[in-house]
Design a protein around this motif. Structure first.
Motif, PDB file in Angstrom:
ATOM      1  N   PRO A  76       0.820  -1.213   0.000  1.00 52.42           N
ATOM      2  CA  PRO A  76       0.000   0.000   0.000  1.00 52.42           C
ATOM      3  C   PRO A  76       0.853   1.263   0.000  1.00 52.42           C
ATOM      4  N   GLY A  77       0.219   2.381  -0.360  1.00 49.83           N
ATOM      5  CA  GLY A  77       0.833   3.690  -0.156  1.00 49.83           C
ATOM      6  C   GLY A  77       1.742   4.177  -1.273  1.00 49.83           C
ATOM      7  N   PHE A  78       1.710   3.540  -2.433  1.00 51.48           N
ATOM      8  CA  PHE A  78       2.568   3.918  -3.559  1.00 51.48           C
ATOM      9  C   PHE A  78       1.861   4.881  -4.515  1.00 51.48           C
ATOM     10  N   TYR A  79       2.658   5.579  -5.291  1.00 53.63           N
ATOM     11  CA  TYR A  79       2.210   6.277  -6.496  1.00 53.63           C
ATOM     12  C   TYR A  79       3.027   5.705  -7.655  1.00 53.63           C
ATOM     13  N   GLY A  80       2.477   5.804  -8.845  1.00 49.42           N
ATOM     14  CA  GLY A  80       3.211   5.359 -10.023  1.00 49.42           C
ATOM     15  C   GLY A  80       2.997   6.326 -11.165  1.00 49.42           C
ATOM     16  N   ALA A  81       4.049   6.530 -11.955  1.00 46.34           N
ATOM     17  CA  ALA A  81       3.962   7.485 -13.059  1.00 46.34           C
ATOM     18  C   ALA A  81       4.591   6.886 -14.314  1.00 46.34           C
ATOM     19  N   ILE A  82       4.058   7.296 -15.450  1.00 48.94           N
ATOM     20  CA  ILE A  82       4.631   6.900 -16.734  1.00 48.94           C
ATOM     21  C   ILE A  82       4.791   8.166 -17.567  1.00 48.94           C
ATOM     22  N   ASP A  83       6.025   8.424 -17.979  1.00 50.22           N
ATOM     23  CA  ASP A  83       6.297   9.613 -18.797  1.00 50.22           C
ATOM     24  C   ASP A  83       5.998   9.271 -20.256  1.00 50.22           C
ATOM     25  N   ILE A  84       5.063   9.978 -20.823  1.00 49.25           N
ATOM     26  CA  ILE A  84       4.568   9.590 -22.146  1.00 49.25           C
ATOM     27  C   ILE A  84       5.636   9.773 -23.219  1.00 49.25           C
ATOM     28  N   ALA A  85       6.431  10.838 -23.130  1.00 51.71           N
ATOM     29  CA  ALA A  85       7.442  11.089 -24.165  1.00 51.71           C
ATOM     30  C   ALA A  85       8.543  10.026 -24.146  1.00 51.71           C
ATOM     31  N   SER A  86       9.108   9.787 -22.965  1.00 51.30           N
ATOM     32  CA  SER A  86      10.265   8.879 -22.889  1.00 51.30           C
ATOM     33  C   SER A  86       9.853   7.433 -22.648  1.00 51.30           C
ATOM     34  N   GLY A  87       8.659   7.239 -22.144  1.00 52.08           N
ATOM     35  CA  GLY A  87       8.240   5.892 -21.777  1.00 52.08           C
ATOM     36  C   GLY A  87       8.760   5.447 -20.423  1.00 52.08           C
ATOM     37  N   GLN A  88       9.477   6.330 -19.733  1.00 52.71           N
ATOM     38  CA  GLN A  88      10.015   5.941 -18.426  1.00 52.71           C
ATOM     39  C   GLN A  88       8.903   5.708 -17.404  1.00 52.71           C
ATOM     40  N   SER A  89       9.126   4.699 -16.588  1.00 56.70           N
ATOM     41  CA  SER A  89       8.170   4.423 -15.515  1.00 56.70           C
ATOM     42  C   SER A  89       8.825   4.723 -14.171  1.00 56.70           C
ATOM     43  N   ILE A  90       8.046   5.315 -13.287  1.00 56.73           N
ATOM     44  CA  ILE A  90       8.570   5.749 -11.985  1.00 56.73           C
ATOM     45  C   ILE A  90       7.623   5.298 -10.876  1.00 56.73           C
ATOM     46  N   LEU A  91       8.189   4.694  -9.857  1.00 64.37           N
ATOM     47  CA  LEU A  91       7.404   4.386  -8.663  1.00 64.37           C
ATOM     48  C   LEU A  91       7.809   5.323  -7.536  1.00 64.37           C
ATOM     49  N   PHE A  92       6.832   5.722  -6.744  1.00 62.57           N
ATOM     50  CA  PHE A  92       7.081   6.501  -5.537  1.00 62.57           C
ATOM     51  C   PHE A  92       6.634   5.659  -4.351  1.00 62.57           C
ATOM     52  N   ALA A  93       7.596   5.311  -3.508  1.00 63.36           N
ATOM     53  CA  ALA A  93       7.325   4.438  -2.369  1.00 63.36           C
ATOM     54  C   ALA A  93       7.129   5.268  -1.109  1.00 63.36           C
ATOM     55  N   PRO A  94       6.281   4.802  -0.202  1.00 65.83           N
ATOM     56  CA  PRO A  94       6.138   5.541   1.058  1.00 65.83           C
ATOM     57  C   PRO A  94       7.425   5.460   1.876  1.00 65.83           C
ATOM     58  N   ARG A  95       7.775   6.574   2.521  1.00 66.61           N
ATOM     59  CA  ARG A  95       8.944   6.575   3.402  1.00 66.61           C
ATOM     60  C   ARG A  95       8.477   6.078   4.768  1.00 66.61           C
ATOM     61  N   LEU A  96       8.977   4.935   5.176  1.00 67.23           N
ATOM     62  CA  LEU A  96       8.465   4.286   6.384  1.00 67.23           C
ATOM     63  C   LEU A  96       9.283   4.693   7.601  1.00 67.23           C
ATOM     64  N   PRO A  97       8.617   4.831   8.746  1.00 64.85           N
ATOM     65  CA  PRO A  97       9.353   5.215   9.964  1.00 64.85           C
ATOM     66  C   PRO A  97      10.225   4.056  10.437  1.00 64.85           C
ATOM     67  N   PRO A  98      11.308   4.364  11.161  1.00 65.14           N
ATOM     68  CA  PRO A  98      12.239   3.300  11.574  1.00 65.14           C
ATOM     69  C   PRO A  98      11.566   2.166  12.342  1.00 65.14           C
ATOM     70  N   ASP A  99      10.538   2.471  13.170  1.00 64.09           N
ATOM     71  CA  ASP A  99       9.968   1.379  13.966  1.00 64.09           C
ATOM     72  C   ASP A  99       9.059   0.473  13.136  1.00 64.09           C
ATOM     73  N   TYR A 100       8.861   0.809  11.853  1.00 64.18           N
ATOM     74  CA  TYR A 100       8.181  -0.119  10.942  1.00 64.18           C
ATOM     75  C   TYR A 100       8.902  -1.458  10.948  1.00 64.18           C
ATOM     76  N   ALA A 101      10.229  -1.410  11.030  1.00 66.79           N
ATOM     77  CA  ALA A 101      11.030  -2.644  10.966  1.00 66.79           C
ATOM     78  C   ALA A 101      10.707  -3.583  12.123  1.00 66.79           C
ATOM     79  N   VAL A 102      10.400  -3.004  13.287  1.00 68.58           N
ATOM     80  CA  VAL A 102      10.067  -3.828  14.455  1.00 68.58           C
ATOM     81  C   VAL A 102       8.664  -4.398  14.334  1.00 68.58           C
TER      82      VAL A 102
END
Lengths: 403, 403
Positions: A76-102
């Motif tokens: 959950p919590g992602f964004y995704g983009a596709i640049d129409i000119a270049s065809g590049q695909s980009i994902l944006f991931a949520p920045r998780l807090p350190p205690d997520y690991a625990v």
């Protein structure tokens, strides 16, 4: 003891790259045909985890379907983009807090997502404005094509991506939805492979249910057998839809099995079962219904109805081919059923007259079928210019949902 | 082949009537103590079915917990009211369209709900304004006590009931939530019976998982065995929370098993398993964790840690009794674990010093436990006047969720 020949396949992430290519081709063609600038960014927001009402109970997350189609991201919590000119695909991931690991698990570094989801670039969600401005503004503010449109099945609208700073961009709400929706209609070989696998799992699970069903059991026990076989042997954690395990008179309720009619009847000797269940694998689903007598032997009334449906089913399959109209196949099914019922003297009269009066809808109140994919009722199939087909189909299904 | 001694009990609907009585007693006492008029109506809105994003995919509905507590209604779309002066309970059922019968199942008449849910009166939702005005306005506009308050676990606020015409009434948002929340803390015998049953189901299902677990399996197969045993034999369609089937290093992740960490590791010889799973029956839940070596034999490190936890567990149980402070039990657990680790020479130094520095939180980052009921983290337990206890508990759990 259940046995299984299932072997859950590796999920080919190239599948989603292929889906993105299909969208790029369609978007570029559209921009060209409308003499629009051949650039901009298709931007989608993935789903968020939901708590149940005010509690901290987290529902098991399943990705939003359009986002799943293009990016295959399970988190959950992602964004995704596709640049129409270049065809590049980009994902944006949520920045998780350190205690997520625990609490929740390893915090994956960005390259993990780049590798797993086969995209060109990965950033954090909080970098979205800067990335879009810095990398994609060589022709001025990039236009963001957002997903906004109505689902013809639910009547609900998809929620366009939103983020802090979106006002710094031009946005377009009308272009992406119809084009992306039509992309989803024609499946690639890799998509078909997953759909086939989900259906293979479901077939095997249905057979296991059939083997174990007997009078005295509860409907929900059949559901449990199906779920277990699909998950344990098929690695399918989700189903395409809530299991419909209908026996006896419940078999006449199309979407039985939900909370208000929860598969809780006891199976009797002499019951027919209608089992409508489908597993989902890597977002791609299945939808299989089968009917059989719980005691293993059709009585003559049961056989009559079963054979009428089977004959209609076979008639449609033998007539299906490219160029045939969906509506005509629906009518063929209705007519075949009416003819069978007339032959058995269950109904009397002129078949053509019955067809005109839509008597078939009494016995088959639902549509002939639907598209299947990442949604059980996969969207699309109403391309512009085919309003006639849509109108006819809509009329046939007037006041009804698709089943 | 799995076997089971489970026998799903009849659900006593008097349980929810008992819960309503508890609320009535508490509300009347509150109104009396604050010299308020001894009347008004506690009005709650049940949950609604949700579609997944824009699609027509319906998530399996599970009733909102406060509404479930008072009314036990499994169906979506209801409102429920309790008249404080008379004690009368009223359900408002959604008026379903005729084609519901074809698609979703029999349309139950109002007396069905009156009988099933043991309430005094049943009307349709669209009659709510008229009923409240006609029957409960002898002292002027009745005050509606609505449910609005913060969940201390999630930080989310409950959504107060709303309906067309609510502006015709006086509403009170502050009274009901804290009082109803505290009602949920002390369970009745009937509630305890359901909680016990849910725990019996889960215990049996855990044992079945333990029997079948072996190297080479996947974690999700253990989840599937648990779900199947709970549903097939225990009639538990829901779990209290997403199954945590953690093995190897995953066992250190407290809330493993969600979509981003989906129980997909292969079990190895030598792994410890941490299975944290609980079934739910008629809204009441369970929450059981057990740890064991997948190959059936503890190695010495595994035994050391297991025994340290067991010793803390037993120490707390032997000291628990009315009047003992929760915080002291938490500290006892921490201290016992630290002592075990020191005895095994895993840590060195002065235990009192470690306690002051909260070293125990490194090994037990979660709380000692939590209330259990209709929610896994059942609310309440912070009665007014016990701020000291709350403060101390909050400090112990600073920056942590409860597990």
């Amino acid at each position: 003891m259940a046995t299984s020949s299932l072997a859950p396949p590796e999920v080919p992430m190239e599948l989603h790259a292929g889906n993105r290519d299909r969208l790029l081709t369609a978007l570029r063609a559209h921009l060209s045909a409308t003499a629009s600038p051949p650039r901009g960014i298709a931007l989608l927001q993935g789903g968020e985890e939901q708590t149940r009402h005010c509690t901290d109970h987290l529902e098991l997350f399943r990705q939003e379907s359009y986002f799943a189609y293009l990016f295959g991201v399970r988190e959950p919590g992602f964004y995704g983009a596709i640049d129409i000119a270049s065809g590049q695909s980009i994902l944006f991931a949520p920045r998780l807090p350190p205690d997520y690991a625990v609490w929740m698990g390893e915090i994956k570094p960005l390259p993990y997502f780049k590798d797993r989801y086969k995209v060109d670039l990965v950033f954090y969600v909080d970098e979205i404005v800067q990335v879009l401005q810095d990398r994609f503004s060589q022709h001025g503010k990039p236009v963001l094509f957002l997903l906004y449109g109505k689902s013809t099945d639910s009547g609900n609208y998809s929620k366009p991506a939103s983020f802090e700073g979106i006002e710094k961009f031009d946005t377009d709400l009308g272009t992406l939805h119809p084009i992306l929706t039509e992309c989803r209609v024609i499946k690639s070989e890799m998509e078909l492979g997953l759909i086939q696998y989900a259906n293979d799992v479901s077939s095997e699970a249905h057979i296991e249910v059939m083997r174990q069903a007997k009078p005295g059991m509860k409907e929900y026990q059949l559901e449990s057998i199906f779920l277990h076989h699909s998950y344990r042997y098929g690695a399918c954690r989700h189903c395409s839809y809530t299991c419909i395990c209908a026996t006896g008179e419940n078999s006449s309720i199309l979407h039985y099995g939900h909370t208000a009619a929860p598969n809780d009847r006891t199976l009797n000797d002499g019951d027919m079962a209608l089992m409508d269940m489908g597993a989902e694998y890597n977002f791609y689903g299945s939808d299989i219904t089968c009917s059989y007598p719980i005691n293993g032997k059709f009585n003559s009334n049961q056989a009559t109805v079963y054979n009428a449906v089977l004959k209609a089913h076979n008639a449609v399959i033998s007539h299906m081919q490219p160029g045939v109209k969906w509506v005509d196949m629906h009518k063929l099914a209705e007519q075949t059923i009416l003819e069978s019922l007339k032959n058995e003297k269950i109904i009397h009269g002129d078949i053509a007259d019955m067809m005109t009066r839509r008597l078939g809808a009494v016995f088959m109140p639902h549509g002939l079928g639907h598209l299947l994919g990442i949604d059980t009722h996969d969207p699309g199939g109403y391309p512009e210019g085919l309003r006639e087909a849509k109108g006819a189909r809509t009329e046939l299904l007037a006041d009804h949902k698709r089943t």
